[in-house]
Design a protein around this motif. Structure first.
Motif, mmCIF file in Angstrom:
data_model
loop_
_atom_site.group_PDB
_atom_site.id
_atom_site.type_symbol
_atom_site.label_atom_id
_atom_site.label_comp_id
_atom_site.label_asym_id
_atom_site.label_seq_id
_atom_site.Cartn_x
_atom_site.Cartn_y
_atom_site.Cartn_z
ATOM 1 N N LEU A 94 0.827 -1.210 0.000
ATOM 2 C CA LEU A 94 0.000 0.000 0.000
ATOM 3 C C LEU A 94 0.859 1.257 0.000
ATOM 4 O O LEU A 94 0.541 2.234 -0.684
ATOM 5 N N LYS A 95 1.939 1.243 0.777
ATOM 6 C CA LYS A 95 2.810 2.418 0.837
ATOM 7 C C LYS A 95 3.423 2.705 -0.529
ATOM 8 O O LYS A 95 3.458 3.864 -0.981
ATOM 9 N N LYS A 96 3.905 1.655 -1.201
ATOM 10 C CA LYS A 96 4.506 1.850 -2.522
ATOM 11 C C LYS A 96 3.484 2.379 -3.533
ATOM 12 O O LYS A 96 3.840 3.107 -4.460
ATOM 13 N N ALA A 97 2.212 2.010 -3.315
ATOM 14 C CA ALA A 97 1.145 2.497 -4.208
ATOM 15 C C ALA A 97 0.645 3.874 -3.795
ATOM 16 O O ALA A 97 -0.239 4.439 -4.451
ATOM 17 N N GLY A 98 1.191 4.422 -2.699
ATOM 18 C CA GLY A 98 0.780 5.735 -2.212
ATOM 19 C C GLY A 98 -0.595 5.744 -1.572
ATOM 20 O O GLY A 98 -1.246 6.793 -1.500
ATOM 21 N N LEU A 99 -1.040 4.579 -1.070
ATOM 22 C CA LEU A 99 -2.409 4.460 -0.558
ATOM 23 C C LEU A 99 -2.480 4.055 0.912
ATOM 24 O O LEU A 99 -3.584 3.859 1.438
ATOM 25 N N LEU A 100 -1.343 3.938 1.595
ATOM 26 C CA LEU A 100 -1.358 3.390 2.952
ATOM 27 C C LEU A 100 -2.236 4.217 3.886
ATOM 28 O O LEU A 100 -3.136 3.673 4.549
ATOM 29 N N GLU A 101 -2.001 5.519 3.963
ATOM 30 C CA GLU A 101 -2.766 6.352 4.906
ATOM 31 C C GLU A 101 -4.220 6.534 4.466
ATOM 32 O O GLU A 101 -5.089 6.795 5.301
ATOM 33 N N GLN A 102 -4.491 6.391 3.173
ATOM 34 C CA GLN A 102 -5.884 6.510 2.705
ATOM 35 C C GLN A 102 -6.704 5.285 3.083
ATOM 36 O O GLN A 102 -7.892 5.402 3.401
#
Length: 611
Positions: A94-102
Motif C-alpha cells: 500500500l505504501k509503494k502504491a501511495g495508498l497506505l494512509e488513505q
C-alpha cells in the motif's frame, strides 16, 4: 504462466477476498472458523493477501473500502512471526502504491505498529538470538525488521544485524556445503534447508537490497536440487515435514527466485525450470484445490499433514499458497522470461529436456562426526529421493525422515508418525525398538552400468524412545503439538544411541526396482526378541507368495523381504494413522522373525518392483 494466473488463480483469489469482506470475523471454511486461537498467522496473511488482490486484481474504490474494513478487523488479531511478516508485506504494498494512509486510518496503523514487531521472538540483548524458533525464522525476523524500516517505524540497522546473525549460523552449522541445518548442529536437513535462500532472496529483492554472495551460492545449490527433481506430474519435495502442497510450492519459490536473479541457471536449466514451474502451478489447482470444499485440501479424504498445519489454519494456508504462486509468477515476469515466446518453447521442449537430466546425483549436506546427504535417482517418469538425514530433535523418529526412497504418490511417510516404513526394527524384550537411522558414519554413492548404489555405515542403532506400542501391526503413532519450537533440545527429545553395533546398509536402484540390504554385527549383547519390517502401499489386489507380496493394481507391483519368517497383510484403508499428504495407504505388509539368544549377526533385505 500469465494465462494460468489470469484464468485459474485469479477467480479463486477474488472469491476469497469477497468471502473475507462479506463474512468478516464470522467466516467459516469447510465448517472451520477461519479466525481461531490456533490460526496464529491468519491476521497478517489476510492483510497481505487482500492488499494484493485489491491493488492488482480488483482496483476499484469500492474494493479499497472493503480492504480498509478488512485491515481494521485484522489489526485486532494476535500477530505472530509469519503473520507479522505477511501483514507488513501487505502494508508496504500500500505504501509503494501511495495508498497506505488513505486505506488504513491512523488508529489502525498505531495498533499494527505495536503488534507487527520482530522483537516478540528475538532477544536483542542476547546477540539477536531466536526465542524457541528454528533457524529459518532469522529470515522472517530480517524481513519484518526491514519492512518496519521501510515503513518508517524503526531506524535502519536491526535488519542488517539480523541478516548477519543468519549468515553466522550458516557459517557455523552449514559449512562448505551451504545447506542450512534447521537445528544447532543436530543435522536436520529437510524442505526448509533447501527453501530458505529463496525466501531470503524474495525478502531482499522486495525491500531493495543486494543479495549477498553467500545467499546467491546457497540458492544456486537449492535450484540444482529442484532441477534434478523436475517431473511431468508437477509434484515437488517428498520428505520431511510441511510437505504436500508446500512441497510443491517450495520448488516454485526456489526456481522462480533463481530465475529472477538471472545468473543462477543456464539457458537450458531455465527452460526446465519454467516447464516444471508450469506443471507445479497446474498441479496446485488441479490436485490440491478442492472445489467442493472451496479450499485447498490437506486434511480430508485420506490426506494428512503436520499438526503445525492443522485444519484450524485453513484460511491462512489457502492465502499463503495463493501468494506463493503469485510471487513465483511475478518473479518469472521480472526475469524477462517471455511466456509467449521462450515460455511456449520451454513447455514444448519440457518432456525432451527432462531426459537430459542426469540419472543420478548425490548432494552432501554435512560432513562431521556424522554425514548427511540426499541421493536423487531418475528412472523413466519416476524421481526418487533418498534422504540420509537425522531429522534432529523431535523428528528423527518420524516416517517422513526415515532413510528410505521417497516419491510422492508412490512411497511416502505418514506425517507425525513412526510406523517405521521400510526400515528394519529390532524389538527388545522390554518392547523398546532399535532402528538403523541417524548415525551415518560414512556415505558413498556411485553408478555403474545403469545401477545406482548408495552405501552407508553406521556405528550404532537409534533407540526409538518416543514410540508408543499400539498393536501388533501399527507400532508407533506419535503426535506433536508444535513444529516450530527448536533450540537447546531436552535430552528426552534427542536421538539416543545403542552403542557397539556395526551396521552396513546398501541401497540399489535398477530399472523398475529398488533394494535395500542390511548387515549388522553386535559387539555387545542386546536382548533382541524379534526383527520386524513394514511397508505401506497405495497398490491394490494383493496376493501373497511366501515372503513376497504381489499387487495386481498400482505402481508398486511386488515387495519381497529376506531374513524374516512370516509375512502378513493388513488392510490400512480404514486406519486414520495411514494417511499421507497425498492420500491414504491401502495396505500394510509386515514381516517378522524371532531372534535366537545367541545371535549377534544379522543379514536382512527387501526388494521392491514397480512399473
Amino acid at each position: 504462466m500469465k494465462e494460468f494466473a489470469e484464468e485459474r488463480l485469479r477467480p479463486i483469489m477474488i472469491n476469497f477476498f469477497e468471502q473475507i469482506a462479506r463474512e468478516g470475523i464470522s467466516l467459516h471454511l469447510d465448517h472451520v472458523p477461519a479466525y481461531n486461537e490456533k490460526a496464529q498467522f491468519v491476521g497478517g496473511k489476510v492483510i497481505n493477501f487482500c492488499c494484493f488482490t485489491a491493488l492488482e486484481l480488483l482496483k476499484s474504490k469500492e474494493d479499497f473500502e472493503k480492504l480498509s474494513s478488512i485491515i481494521k478487523m485484522a489489526a485486532d488479531m494476535k500477530m505472530e512471526t509469519w503473520g507479522i511478516l505477511n501483514g507488513l508485506s501487505g502494508l508496504y504494498r500500500l505504501k509503494k502504491a501511495g495508498l497506505l494512509e488513505q486505506i488504513a486510518d491512523a488508529k489502525t496503523l498505531d495498533k499494527l505498529k505495536k503488534s507487527l514487531d520482530w522483537r516478540s521472538f528475538v532477544d536483542v540483548e542476547n546477540h539477536y538470538a531466536l526465542i524457541h524458533k528454528p533457524t529459518n525464522y532469522y529470515g522472517v525476523a530480517f524481513g519484518i525488521a526491514r519492512h518496519r524500516e521501510l515503513l518508517g517505524w524503526d531506524e535502519e540497522g536491526h535488519s542488517k544485524n539480523l541478516l548477519e546473525r543468519l549468515e553466522e549460523h550458516i557459517e557455523q552449522f552449514s559449512g562448505k556445503f551451504l545447506f542450512m541445518d534447521e537445528t544447532p548442529g543436530e543435522g536436520r536437513f529437510d524442505r526448509y534447508s533447501i527453501l530458505v535462500p529463496s525466501e531470503l532472496v524474495s525478502q531482499l529483492l522486495g525491500t531493495g537490497w543486494e543479495v549477498p554472495v553467500k545467499i546467491r551460492k546457497m540458492l544456486k545449490k537449492s535450484a540444482q536440487i529442484f532441477l534434478q527433481l523436475a517431473n511431468e506430474s508437477g509434484v515437488g519435495f517428498s520428505y520431511g515435514r510441511s510437505i504436500g502442497a508446500y512441497g510443491d510450492t517450495a520448488a516454485l519459490e526456489v526456481l522462480s527466485a533463481a530465475a529472477v536473479l538471472g545468473d543462477i541457471m543456464s539457458d537450458e536449466e531455465m527452460e526446465i525450470a519454467y516447464g516444471y514451474s508450469v506443471k507445479l502451478l497446474e498441479h496446485m489447482v488441479d490436485f490440491w484445490y478442492d472445489k467442493n470444499m472451496g479450499s485447498v485440501n490437506m486434511w480430508e479424504h485420506g490426506r494428512r499433514t503436520d499438526n503445525y498445519r492443522n485444519k484450524n489454519r485453513i484460511l491462512g494456508e489457502n492465502l499463503s499458497l495463493c501468494m506463493q504462486m503469485v510471487n513465483s509468477v511475478e518473479h518469472w515476469e521480472q526475469s524477462n522470461y517471455d511466456g509467449s515466446g521462450q515460455g511456449a518453447k520451454a513447455l514444448e521442449n519440457y518432456p525432451k529436456m527432462l531426459k537430459t537430466l542426469p540419472h543420478f546425483s548425490y548432494i552432501p549436506f554435512a560432513q562431521g562426526e556424522y554425514q548427511r546427504g540426499l541421493a536423487i535417482i531418475r528412472d523413466g517418469h519416476h524421481v526418487w529421493s533418498l534422504p540420509l538425514i537425522s531429522g534432529g530433535q523431535k523428528y528423527y523418529d518420524k516416517d517422513p525422515y526415515m532413510p528410505v526412497p521417497f516419491e510422492n504418490l508412490v512411497l511416502q511417510g505418514v506425517p507425525e508418525c513412526n510406523h517405521g516404513q521400510l526400515v528394519p526394527q529390532f524389538v527388545l524384550d522390554n518392547g523398546e525398538i532399535l532402528m538403523p537411522i541417524v548415525y551415518f558414519k560414512t556415505i558413498s554413492a556411485s553408478e555403474k552400468d545403469g545401477c545406482v548404489e548408495v552405501l552407508c555405515t553406521m556405528d550404532g542403532l537409534c533407540r526409538m524412545n518416543n514410540g508408543i506400542f499400539v498393536n501388533d501391526h501399527t507400532e508407533f503413532v506419535h503426535s506433536l503439538e508444535d513444529n516450530s519450537i527448536a533450540g537447546n533440545s531436552p535430552a528426552s527429545q534427542l536421538p539416543q544411541k545403542a552403542e557397539k553395533i556395526n551396521v552396513t546398509t546398501c541401497y540399489r536402484f535398477e530399472k523398475n526396482q529398488i533394494s535395500r540390504e542390511d548387515r549388522l554385527e553386535l559387539t555387545e549383547r542386546y536382548p533382541i526378541k524379534k526383527i520386524r519390517l513394514v511397508c505401506f502401499t497405495y497398490s491394490e489386489q494383493p496376493d501373497r507368495n511366501g515372503n513376497t507380496m504381489n499387487f495386481k493394481e498400482g505402481i508398486i507391483q511386488s515387495v519381497h523381504a529376506e531374513g524374516y519368517d512370516t509375512c502378513e497383510l493388513h488392510n490400512a484403508a480404514e486406519d486414520g494413522s495411514c494417511d499421507t499428504p497425498h492420500g491414504r495407504f491401502n495396505y500394510e505388509v509386515v514381516w517378522e522373525r524371532e531372534v535366537r539368544a545367541e545371535e549377534d549377526k544379522f543379514h536382512i533385505s527387501w526388494n521392491i518392483v514397480y512399473q
